[in-house]
Write a protein that holds these residues in place. Sequence first.
Motif, PDB file in Angstrom:
ATOM      1  N   MET A 122      35.587  -0.494  21.034  1.00  0.00           N
ATOM      2  CA  MET A 122      35.454   0.949  21.071  1.00  0.00           C
ATOM      3  C   MET A 122      36.760   1.591  20.592  1.00  0.00           C
ATOM      4  SD  MET A 122      34.848   3.398  24.388  1.00  0.00           S
ATOM      5  CE  MET A 122      33.442   2.447  24.921  1.00  0.00           C
ATOM      6  N   ILE A 123      36.742   2.197  19.438  1.00  0.00           N
ATOM      7  CA  ILE A 123      37.927   2.865  18.921  1.00  0.00           C
ATOM      8  C   ILE A 123      38.133   4.158  19.692  1.00  0.00           C
ATOM      9  CG2 ILE A 123      38.958   3.958  16.909  1.00  0.00           C
ATOM     10  CD1 ILE A 123      38.873   0.983  16.678  1.00  0.00           C
ATOM     11  N   GLY A 124      39.322   4.358  20.190  1.00  0.00           N
ATOM     12  CA  GLY A 124      39.630   5.553  20.974  1.00  0.00           C
ATOM     13  C   GLY A 124      41.118   5.635  21.207  1.00  0.00           C
ATOM     14  N   ILE A 125      41.501   6.063  22.404  1.00  0.00           N
ATOM     15  CA  ILE A 125      42.902   6.139  22.805  1.00  0.00           C
ATOM     16  C   ILE A 125      43.008   5.407  24.132  1.00  0.00           C
ATOM     17  CG2 ILE A 125      44.847   7.648  23.325  1.00  0.00           C
ATOM     18  CD1 ILE A 125      43.410   9.836  21.725  1.00  0.00           C
ATOM     19  N   TRP A 126      43.559   4.225  24.078  1.00  0.00           N
ATOM     20  CA  TRP A 126      43.616   3.352  25.241  1.00  0.00           C
ATOM     21  C   TRP A 126      45.046   3.216  25.740  1.00  0.00           C
ATOM     22  CZ3 TRP A 126      39.486   0.701  27.594  1.00  0.00           C
ATOM     23  CH2 TRP A 126      38.255   0.827  26.950  1.00  0.00           C
ATOM     24  N   ALA A 127      45.182   3.162  27.071  1.00  0.00           N
ATOM     25  CA  ALA A 127      46.461   2.859  27.710  1.00  0.00           C
ATOM     26  C   ALA A 127      46.290   1.597  28.536  1.00  0.00           C
ATOM     27  CB  ALA A 127      46.914   4.003  28.594  1.00  0.00           C
ATOM     28  N   ALA A 128      47.208   0.665  28.378  1.00  0.00           N
ATOM     29  CA  ALA A 128      47.244  -0.543  29.198  1.00  0.00           C
ATOM     30  C   ALA A 128      48.398  -0.402  30.179  1.00  0.00           C
ATOM     31  CB  ALA A 128      47.418  -1.788  28.327  1.00  0.00           C
ATOM     32  N   LEU A 129      48.097  -0.492  31.471  1.00  0.00           N
ATOM     33  CA  LEU A 129      49.089  -0.283  32.525  1.00  0.00           C
ATOM     34  C   LEU A 129      49.374  -1.609  33.211  1.00  0.00           C
ATOM     35  CD1 LEU A 129      47.455   2.879  34.163  1.00  0.00           C
ATOM     36  CD2 LEU A 129      48.977   2.797  32.191  1.00  0.00           C
ATOM     37  N   LEU A 130      50.632  -1.987  33.251  1.00  0.00           N
ATOM     38  CA  LEU A 130      51.041  -3.210  33.929  1.00  0.00           C
ATOM     39  C   LEU A 130      51.638  -2.845  35.283  1.00  0.00           C
ATOM     40  CD1 LEU A 130      51.469  -6.291  33.767  1.00  0.00           C
ATOM     41  CD2 LEU A 130      53.771  -5.806  32.884  1.00  0.00           C
ATOM     42  N   PRO A 131      51.021  -3.284  36.389  1.00  0.00           N
ATOM     43  CA  PRO A 131      51.559  -2.935  37.712  1.00  0.00           C
ATOM     44  C   PRO A 131      52.796  -3.739  38.051  1.00  0.00           C
ATOM     45  CG  PRO A 131      49.666  -4.374  37.947  1.00  0.00           C
ATOM     46  CD  PRO A 131      49.793  -4.079  36.475  1.00  0.00           C
ATOM     47  N   ARG A 132      53.667  -3.133  38.831  1.00  0.00           N
ATOM     48  CA  ARG A 132      54.855  -3.834  39.320  1.00  0.00           C
ATOM     49  C   ARG A 132      54.417  -4.753  40.451  1.00  0.00           C
ATOM     50  NH1 ARG A 132      57.486   0.391  40.512  1.00  0.00           N
ATOM     51  NH2 ARG A 132      58.385   0.691  38.440  1.00  0.00           N
ATOM     52  N   GLY A 144      39.320  -3.664  16.322  1.00  0.00           N
ATOM     53  CA  GLY A 144      38.316  -2.620  16.243  1.00  0.00           C
ATOM     54  C   GLY A 144      37.124  -2.939  15.386  1.00  0.00           C
ATOM     55  N   VAL A 145      36.930  -4.218  15.028  1.00  0.00           N
ATOM     56  CA  VAL A 145      35.800  -4.627  14.199  1.00  0.00           C
ATOM     57  C   VAL A 145      34.544  -4.816  15.041  1.00  0.00           C
ATOM     58  CG1 VAL A 145      34.955  -6.389  12.599  1.00  0.00           C
ATOM     59  CG2 VAL A 145      37.362  -5.705  12.556  1.00  0.00           C
ATOM     60  N   ARG A 146      34.736  -5.262  16.283  1.00  0.00           N
ATOM     61  CA  ARG A 146      33.615  -5.531  17.182  1.00  0.00           C
ATOM     62  C   ARG A 146      33.766  -4.649  18.423  1.00  0.00           C
ATOM     63  NH1 ARG A 146      30.507 -10.374  17.720  1.00  0.00           N
ATOM     64  NH2 ARG A 146      31.941 -11.346  16.211  1.00  0.00           N
ATOM     65  N   PRO A 147      32.667  -4.086  18.940  1.00  0.00           N
ATOM     66  CA  PRO A 147      32.781  -3.210  20.130  1.00  0.00           C
ATOM     67  C   PRO A 147      33.199  -3.988  21.368  1.00  0.00           C
ATOM     68  CG  PRO A 147      30.479  -3.613  19.581  1.00  0.00           C
ATOM     69  CD  PRO A 147      31.277  -4.161  18.441  1.00  0.00           C
ATOM     70  N   GLU A 148      33.903  -3.295  22.265  1.00  0.00           N
ATOM     71  CA  GLU A 148      34.347  -3.890  23.525  1.00  0.00           C
ATOM     72  C   GLU A 148      33.397  -3.467  24.645  1.00  0.00           C
ATOM     73  OE1 GLU A 148      39.027  -4.008  23.585  1.00  0.00           O
ATOM     74  OE2 GLU A 148      38.351  -2.067  22.843  1.00  0.00           O
ATOM     75  N   VAL A 149      33.203  -4.350  25.590  1.00  0.00           N
ATOM     76  CA  VAL A 149      32.339  -4.079  26.737  1.00  0.00           C
ATOM     77  C   VAL A 149      33.165  -4.265  27.999  1.00  0.00           C
ATOM     78  CG1 VAL A 149      30.257  -4.735  27.979  1.00  0.00           C
ATOM     79  CG2 VAL A 149      30.295  -4.850  25.478  1.00  0.00           C
ATOM     80  N   TYR A 150      33.163  -3.240  28.856  1.00  0.00           N
ATOM     81  CA  TYR A 150      33.935  -3.290  30.085  1.00  0.00           C
ATOM     82  C   TYR A 150      33.052  -2.901  31.271  1.00  0.00           C
ATOM     83  CZ  TYR A 150      38.075  -3.428  27.085  1.00  0.00           C
ATOM     84  OH  TYR A 150      39.018  -3.784  26.148  1.00  0.00           O
ATOM     85  N   GLU A 151      33.441  -3.382  32.425  1.00  0.00           N
ATOM     86  CA  GLU A 151      32.820  -2.945  33.676  1.00  0.00           C
ATOM     87  C   GLU A 151      33.724  -1.876  34.283  1.00  0.00           C
ATOM     88  OE1 GLU A 151      31.478  -4.726  38.052  1.00  0.00           O
ATOM     89  OE2 GLU A 151      32.051  -6.078  36.417  1.00  0.00           O
ATOM     90  N   TRP A 152      33.266  -0.628  34.237  1.00  0.00           N
ATOM     91  CA  TRP A 152      34.106   0.485  34.679  1.00  0.00           C
ATOM     92  C   TRP A 152      34.260   0.480  36.201  1.00  0.00           C
ATOM     93  CZ3 TRP A 152      36.266   1.452  30.444  1.00  0.00           C
ATOM     94  CH2 TRP A 152      35.573   1.650  29.252  1.00  0.00           C
ATOM     95  N   GLN A 153      35.437   0.810  36.649  1.00  0.00           N
ATOM     96  CA  GLN A 153      35.734   0.875  38.077  1.00  0.00           C
ATOM     97  C   GLN A 153      35.125   2.130  38.703  1.00  0.00           C
ATOM     98  OE1 GLN A 153      37.703  -1.592  39.937  1.00  0.00           O
ATOM     99  NE2 GLN A 153      36.910  -2.573  38.079  1.00  0.00           N
ATOM    100  N   GLN A 154      34.741   2.015  39.954  1.00  0.00           N
ATOM    101  CA  GLN A 154      34.157   3.129  40.694  1.00  0.00           C
ATOM    102  C   GLN A 154      35.100   3.550  41.823  1.00  0.00           C
ATOM    103  OE1 GLN A 154      31.303   4.612  39.734  1.00  0.00           O
ATOM    104  NE2 GLN A 154      31.122   3.137  38.041  1.00  0.00           N
ATOM    105  N   LEU A 155      35.126   4.840  42.095  1.00  0.00           N
ATOM    106  CA  LEU A 155      35.957   5.337  43.183  1.00  0.00           C
ATOM    107  C   LEU A 155      35.371   4.926  44.528  1.00  0.00           C
ATOM    108  CD1 LEU A 155      36.885   8.983  42.175  1.00  0.00           C
ATOM    109  CD2 LEU A 155      38.478   7.138  42.633  1.00  0.00           C
ATOM    110  N   PRO A 156      36.197   4.481  45.470  1.00  0.00           N
ATOM    111  CA  PRO A 156      35.698   4.212  46.814  1.00  0.00           C
ATOM    112  C   PRO A 156      35.336   5.520  47.527  1.00  0.00           C
ATOM    113  CG  PRO A 156      38.080   3.970  46.738  1.00  0.00           C
ATOM    114  CD  PRO A 156      37.632   4.165  45.326  1.00  0.00           C
TER     115      PRO A 156
END
Length: 440
Positions: free
Chosen positions: A1-11, A160-172
Motif C-alpha cells: 500500500m503506497i502511502g505515508i508510513w512511520a515505523a516506530l522502534l520502542p525503547r 511498492g510493487v505488491r500490496p501489503e496486508v496488515y492486521e490493524w490494532q484495536q483500541l482496548p
Amino acid sequence: MIGIWAALLPRTTSSESCTAIDLPSLAVWALQFSPRVALREEAVLVEVSASARLFGGLGRLRRRIEAEGAEVGVEAIAWAPTGTAALALLRARMPNGFGGPLHKVLDKLPLESITAVAHHAGTLHRLGSRTLGDVRALPRGGLGRRFDKQLLHSLDQAYGVRPEVYEWQQLPETFSVRLEFMHRVEHAPALMFGARRLLFQMSSWLAARHMGVTAFTLRWAHDAMRAKTAGTGGELDVRTAEPTQNVEHLGRLLGEHLAKVELLAPAGDIELLASETIPIQQESKSLLPETIRQGEDTSLVLERVQARLGKERVVRPSLRADHRPEWMQCWQGAELARPRGAPGCHELPLPAWVLPEPLRLAERDHRPIYQGALQLLLGPDRVEGGWWHREPGAGDGGADQLNVQRDYWIAMSRHAGVLWVFQRRLAEDETGWFLHGLYA
C-alpha cells in the motif's frame, strides 16, 4: 500500500532519563494519529496519509509524532511510502525514505534490512550480493526457483510493487498500563518520573476514543524487600472538575496529590487506570459551521462563510452554453443564479475527468497511441466554435482567436481504460491526435 508510513522502534531498556515501553502500549499511543496501526516484528507501523490533514498537514503531524514519541519511549522513527520500506529504513537507522525515488533509497540498504532477505544472507553473499539493489539485479526467475517465495514477496512489498496486508490494532475498551522501575523509588513525588509517561499513553487512548477523563487511579506496588507492616502497596485516586485529555494539567494535578503522600516502603512499579471517562466535545476544524449539519439552510451558511472569507472567495461552478469543453464551465460568485443545465452539444457521453490541457499523442500508421495502440469505439463527435472568443486583455486586432475544429472519439486503451480523444481538423499547426479526458 503506497502511502505515508512511520515505523516506530520502542525503547526496550530504561535509564535515568528515559523509560522503556512495550509494543502493545506503543500501538495504543499511535492509534490517536491513525486507525491504521500494526505490529510488525520489533516495530509499530503507522499509516498516516489519510489523517495528516486532520492534524494540520504532514509536516506538523510528523513533528508531533517525533516530539511526543520521545516522551513515551520511542527510540527511533523512519518514514517511507510503504510499511516494509519504513521498517527496513528503521533497521538501517535512515529516518527519511522520501529523499528520492523509493527504489534508489532501498537499493543501498544491506541485506539485513528485510527479514526475508536476511534469512538467505549467507547464500546471497556468495552470489556477490551485498545490498537490496544487488538482489534485485539477479534474475527474478532464478531467485524464485532457488529461494522461498517470501523473499520476492517481501521485496515487492517494500518497493511498492505488491500490496501489503496488515492486521490493524484495536483500541482496548478500558485503559490500564503498568510500568516497572529499574530501581526502587523511596519518595512519592519521584513516582512522577514514570507516571508522566503513563499519562501520555492515557491521553493518547482518550484522544483516539474521543473521551475525556474525570477520574483516574495511580497504584504502586512495594518492593519485595519491604517490611511486613508496609503492605503490598498503595493507590491514589485523582478527580478532575471537567473531562480532559491535557497531559500537562493531569501531570500538575497528580504531582500536587503525590506531594502529600508518604510511601510506607520503596515502590518497584506503578500502574495507571482511567476509572471514569465520558465523551468529550471536540473542537471542529471544519471550514463550514456546525449548524449546517443540523439542517440550517445552505444560503444562510454561505452568507456566514462569505462574511468570514470575503465574497470573492466563495464561488460556485456555472455551466455555459459553449460547445468547447474548456469553456463549458466557469466559476461565479455564490450569490448568482444556480448553474443551468449542460448545453447538450455533445452526442457522446462526456468523461468524468477532463485534463487541464489536451495531451498530444504519438501516432503509428496514423492511429493514436497511449500506453499502447488505441481502439476507436465511438465517434466522431464534431465540435466547432470559438471564432467569437478572444483572449482577455489583448487588443482586437492582435488577439488570438480560440476557434476549435475537433472530432472527438471514445477510445479504449488496454492499460489506461476508456479515454476521450480528439483529432484536429483543418489546422495548419499541431494536427494529429490529443487526449482530453478519462472515463471513470
